[in-house]
Design an enzyme around this catalytic site. Sequence first.
Site, PDB file in Angstrom:
ATOM      1  N   GLY A  43      28.021  32.372  37.048  1.00 20.68           N
ATOM      2  CA  GLY A  43      28.354  31.109  36.387  1.00 20.68           C
ATOM      3  C   GLY A  43      27.414  30.789  35.242  1.00 20.68           C
ATOM      4  O   GLY A  43      27.829  30.307  34.178  1.00 20.68           O
ATOM      5  N   CYS A  44      26.137  31.064  35.430  1.00 24.97           N
ATOM      6  CA  CYS A  44      25.132  30.780  34.403  1.00 24.97           C
ATOM      7  C   CYS A  44      25.314  31.692  33.196  1.00 24.97           C
ATOM      8  O   CYS A  44      25.118  31.277  32.053  1.00 24.97           O
ATOM      9  CB  CYS A  44      23.729  30.904  34.980  1.00 24.97           C
ATOM     10  SG  CYS A  44      23.461  29.734  36.344  1.00 24.97           S
ATOM     11  N   THR A  45      25.712  32.926  33.454  1.00 27.29           N
ATOM     12  CA  THR A  45      25.982  33.861  32.365  1.00 27.29           C
ATOM     13  C   THR A  45      27.187  33.391  31.557  1.00 27.29           C
ATOM     14  O   THR A  45      27.136  33.337  30.325  1.00 27.29           O
ATOM     15  CB  THR A  45      26.214  35.282  32.917  1.00 27.29           C
ATOM     16  OG1 THR A  45      25.010  35.706  33.575  1.00 27.29           O
ATOM     17  CG2 THR A  45      26.573  36.253  31.818  1.00 27.29           C
TER      18      THR A  45
END
Length: 155
Positions: A43-45
């Site tokens: 998700g952060c990527t």
Amino acid sequence: MLAINHPVEDFSLPSTDNATFSLSANVGKHLIIYFYPKDDTPGCTLEGQDFRDHLPEFTKENCIVVGVSRDNLKSHQCFKAKMQFPFELLSDENEIVCNLFGVMKMKNMYGKQVLGIERSTFVIDVQGILRKEWRGVKVPGHVQEVLDFVTTLNQ
């Protein structure tokens, strides 16, 4: 605690450009500060890639984008290089700025309660005033929503 339409207390954090990033040094530009749980996770990527891909549009709107997590600078530098992020990542290992923005929350991870960053984004205007916040962010469509909001600040 932060309040919409009120000044944000100055803060500074170590940055991936081997300098210290501070709010006060960036007055005159809108600041998009997004908090994310952990470098190099799915998700952060995706969120970072979306900010990366829209950065020219944010720049056109007089914005600086920075990402913040509790990861150390070495982790941030590897993540930034791998994803070719053209913006800085700030390291808040001591959770000082995370606490200022109130993004530390209890979360369930594999059936255990852990303290972690709630994915959140804040827009601070050219004068250091908090104009908008998103908490509990879902990644799809979020960056476009932030861009749409920032566009209204310049009208």
